[in-house]
Design a protein around this motif. Structure first.
Motif, mmCIF file in Angstrom:
data_model
loop_
_atom_site.group_PDB
_atom_site.id
_atom_site.type_symbol
_atom_site.label_atom_id
_atom_site.label_comp_id
_atom_site.label_asym_id
_atom_site.label_seq_id
_atom_site.Cartn_x
_atom_site.Cartn_y
_atom_site.Cartn_z
ATOM 1 N N GLU A 121 0.821 -1.217 0.000
ATOM 2 C CA GLU A 121 0.000 0.000 0.000
ATOM 3 C C GLU A 121 0.853 1.264 0.000
ATOM 4 O O GLU A 121 0.417 2.317 -0.456
ATOM 5 C CB GLU A 121 -0.935 0.009 1.206
ATOM 6 C CG GLU A 121 -2.062 -1.022 1.107
ATOM 7 C CD GLU A 121 -2.987 -0.973 2.305
ATOM 8 O OE1 GLU A 121 -2.534 -0.519 3.378
ATOM 9 O OE2 GLU A 121 -4.146 -1.379 2.171
ATOM 10 N N ASP A 122 2.091 1.161 0.488
ATOM 11 C CA ASP A 122 2.961 2.332 0.540
ATOM 12 C C ASP A 122 3.416 2.762 -0.841
ATOM 13 O O ASP A 122 3.860 3.905 -1.020
ATOM 14 C CB ASP A 122 4.183 2.059 1.424
ATOM 15 C CG ASP A 122 3.801 1.842 2.874
ATOM 16 O OD1 ASP A 122 2.933 2.587 3.368
ATOM 17 O OD2 ASP A 122 4.349 0.932 3.509
ATOM 18 N N LEU A 130 3.941 9.258 -1.581
ATOM 19 C CA LEU A 130 4.639 10.530 -1.417
ATOM 20 C C LEU A 130 5.368 10.586 -0.076
ATOM 21 O O LEU A 130 6.496 11.095 0.010
ATOM 22 C CB LEU A 130 3.651 11.690 -1.531
ATOM 23 C CG LEU A 130 3.057 11.940 -2.923
ATOM 24 C CD1 LEU A 130 1.961 12.998 -2.838
ATOM 25 C CD2 LEU A 130 4.118 12.351 -3.912
ATOM 26 N N ASN A 131 4.735 10.070 0.982
ATOM 27 C CA ASN A 131 5.376 10.061 2.300
ATOM 28 C C ASN A 131 6.621 9.181 2.303
ATOM 29 O O ASN A 131 7.671 9.566 2.847
ATOM 30 C CB ASN A 131 4.395 9.583 3.363
ATOM 31 C CG ASN A 131 3.313 10.597 3.660
ATOM 32 O OD1 ASN A 131 3.479 11.782 3.416
ATOM 33 N ND2 ASN A 131 2.191 10.131 4.183
ATOM 34 N N HIS A 170 10.045 -1.598 -6.814
ATOM 35 C CA HIS A 170 9.198 -0.491 -6.386
ATOM 36 C C HIS A 170 10.005 0.553 -5.612
ATOM 37 O O HIS A 170 9.716 1.754 -5.711
ATOM 38 C CB HIS A 170 8.037 -1.010 -5.544
ATOM 39 C CG HIS A 170 6.979 -1.694 -6.344
ATOM 40 N ND1 HIS A 170 6.112 -1.020 -7.168
ATOM 41 C CD2 HIS A 170 6.656 -3.007 -6.475
ATOM 42 C CE1 HIS A 170 5.289 -1.869 -7.766
ATOM 43 N NE2 HIS A 170 5.601 -3.086 -7.361
ATOM 44 N N ALA A 171 11.016 0.120 -4.877
ATOM 45 C CA ALA A 171 11.897 1.073 -4.201
ATOM 46 C C ALA A 171 12.657 1.906 -5.233
ATOM 47 O O ALA A 171 12.857 3.108 -5.051
ATOM 48 C CB ALA A 171 12.872 0.343 -3.282
ATOM 49 N N ALA A 172 13.074 1.254 -6.319
ATOM 50 C CA ALA A 172 13.743 1.978 -7.405
ATOM 51 C C ALA A 172 12.816 3.019 -8.018
ATOM 52 O O ALA A 172 13.241 4.119 -8.375
ATOM 53 C CB ALA A 172 14.235 0.993 -8.465
ATOM 54 N N GLN A 173 11.528 2.679 -8.135
ATOM 55 C CA GLN A 173 10.535 3.653 -8.599
ATOM 56 C C GLN A 173 10.436 4.831 -7.630
ATOM 57 O O GLN A 173 10.413 5.989 -8.042
ATOM 58 C CB GLN A 173 9.156 3.004 -8.707
ATOM 59 C CG GLN A 173 8.945 2.121 -9.925
ATOM 60 C CD GLN A 173 7.535 1.544 -9.938
ATOM 61 O OE1 GLN A 173 7.032 1.093 -8.911
ATOM 62 N NE2 GLN A 173 6.899 1.542 -11.093
ATOM 63 N N LEU A 174 10.374 4.530 -6.345
ATOM 64 C CA LEU A 174 10.197 5.567 -5.324
ATOM 65 C C LEU A 174 11.298 6.624 -5.391
ATOM 66 O O LEU A 174 11.025 7.825 -5.299
ATOM 67 C CB LEU A 174 10.202 4.939 -3.929
ATOM 68 C CG LEU A 174 8.889 4.444 -3.337
ATOM 69 C CD1 LEU A 174 9.145 3.716 -2.040
ATOM 70 C CD2 LEU A 174 7.928 5.598 -3.111
ATOM 71 N N GLY A 326 -1.153 17.058 -4.094
ATOM 72 C CA GLY A 326 -0.419 15.969 -4.720
ATOM 73 C C GLY A 326 -1.290 14.964 -5.438
ATOM 74 O O GLY A 326 -0.782 14.102 -6.154
ATOM 75 N N ASP A 327 -2.608 15.032 -5.262
ATOM 76 C CA ASP A 327 -3.513 14.138 -5.987
ATOM 77 C C ASP A 327 -3.599 14.541 -7.457
ATOM 78 O O ASP A 327 -3.289 15.667 -7.839
ATOM 79 C CB ASP A 327 -4.919 14.183 -5.374
ATOM 80 C CG ASP A 327 -5.035 13.380 -4.100
ATOM 81 O OD1 ASP A 327 -4.091 12.637 -3.780
ATOM 82 O OD2 ASP A 327 -6.073 13.492 -3.415
#
Length: 385
Positions: A121-122, A130-131, A170-174, A326-327
């Motif tokens: 979910e993060d 974003l967080n 997904h961390a690489a995306q973040l 941010g939405d």
């Protein structure tokens, strides 16, 4: 001669990508990191030396680590296949020891480890995304080494990444990484499982992940005794990362100084990204985010957007829907025509307060100072583009 040059270029592709990367995500699996007695401290110290050298050269690094369940199950005496609740208990027991092992490797280098536990979910929920992104970027800015793992103690089958290869993607995306390095117990992708087929050939460079490439990955490394991944999950991770503009390298991790080995041109497989970072972001804004509201603009604002301007409050005639800063919001003209989609810089309440106002009135209307654009041009994708 030409084929030899092409072959040599393919062999050196992973090294070239590693040398070019300015932001790097490294995934370390349980089979690489853990031995019978816990973290393999001597090996981890060599990886730490590689990371320290890269950081000294200006490279930002995030580590995605497995190992909590592997360590915890030994501490709790759990044997055989584990139920979900047993995996969660093992993770709880092993997580602290895992973090301590990493910190011990970096304490001699005066580098702080910062543990970041994520669930699916993060990275799927916009605000949590974003967080998480802000936290990781702040840690990198402070010089800490983010240590990412899945929050196994609360994740259920419905909200799991499935394995840490996908988590790493997904961390690489973040963090908008240039390169994802997955350290494996095999030196990359082969045409078949080299453990079973002596004629299997190593593939040093994958320009596109085709069905043929996915078939080659099926079954490879599935018999590893520790960990939940396999070559198929690594190729799936490369596909996710590539769709976000990040190259992926699968490289042998059981050797000492595994990152140095990649940089020095050792055997590995490089998967080219299918799109640039900017292209991936534009696709994401335009098509992957469901809009939470609508901003109705006048003809003058529409013309300004077509000429490359940001959306200013003065051209806004109406604000529809409930959304947070941010939405994604849809941009529509007075006659109801949708002309684009972007990320809103204000929540719905504040957007309504400043709709139609000149930029020099925003501070007085809101009671605080902000950049005047309601949607920045870099956060806006027009349908005509």
């Amino acid at each position: 001669m030409s084929s030899n040059l092409n072959r040599n270029a393919a062999q050196g592709a992973a090294s070239a990508a590693a040398h070019a990367a300015k932001r790097l995500v490294i995934k370390v699996g349980s089979a690489i990191l853990c031995g019978p007695d816990g973290v393999r401290e001597a090996w981890l110290s060599t990886l730490a030396a590689d990371i320290v050298e890269l950081r000294a050269g200006g490279v930002e690094i995030v580590v995605v680590t497995s190992g909590a369940i592997a360590i915890g199950r030994n501490r709790l005496g759990l044997k055989g296949a584990l139920r979900l609740d047993e995996k969660q208990a093992a993770s709880a027991a092993g997580q602290a020891a895992l973090a301590q092992g990493w910190q011990a490797a970096f304490t001699p280098h005066d580098i702080a480890i910062a543990q970041v536990l994520l669930t699916l979910e993060d990275t799927e929920n916009r605000r949590r995304y974003l967080n998480a992104r802000a936290t990781l970027r702040t840690l990198l800015g402070l010089g800490a080494l983010p240590l990412v793992n899945e929050n196994d103690t609360i994740a259920t089958s419905e909200i799991r990444y499935g394995d840490n290869d996908r988590l790493a993607a997904h961390a690489a995306q973040l963090v908008e990484s240039d390169l994802l390095v997955i350290l494996s117990d095999i030196d990359g992708l082969y045409t078949a499982d080299p453990r079973k087929d002596g004629s299997a050939k190593h593939i040093p460079l994958v320009e596109a992940i085709t069905p043929e490439i996915e078939r080659a990955a099926g079954g490879v490394n599935q018999s590893a005794g520790v960990g939940s991944g396999g070559m198929a999950s690594k190729v799936a991770a490369a596909k996710i990362a590539g769709g976000a503009g990040c190259d992926t390298v699968i490289a042998p991790g059981l050797v000492d100084h595994p990152l140095k080995a990649v940089l020095d041109g050792g055997p590995a497989t490089l998967f080219r990204a299918s799109i640039t970072h900017e292209g991936a972001r534009r696709q994401w804004i335009a098509g992957r985010l469901k809009p939470s509201g609508r901003i109705v603009i006048d003809d003058g604002a529409a013309k300004a957007l077509e000429n490359g301007a940001s959306l200013l409050p003065a051209g806004v005639k109406d604000v529809e829907g409930a959304f947070a800063r941010g939405d994604a919001v849809e941009i529509v003209t007075l006659d109801g025509q949708s002309i684009g989609q972007g990320l809103i810089a204000f929540d719905a309440g504040d957007a309504r307060k400043i709709a139609g106002a000149k930029s020099d009135r925003i501070e007085a209307l809101l009671g605080y100072r902000r950049r005047p654009a309601m949607v920045e041009k870099d956060d806006l994708i027009l349908r005509s583009e």
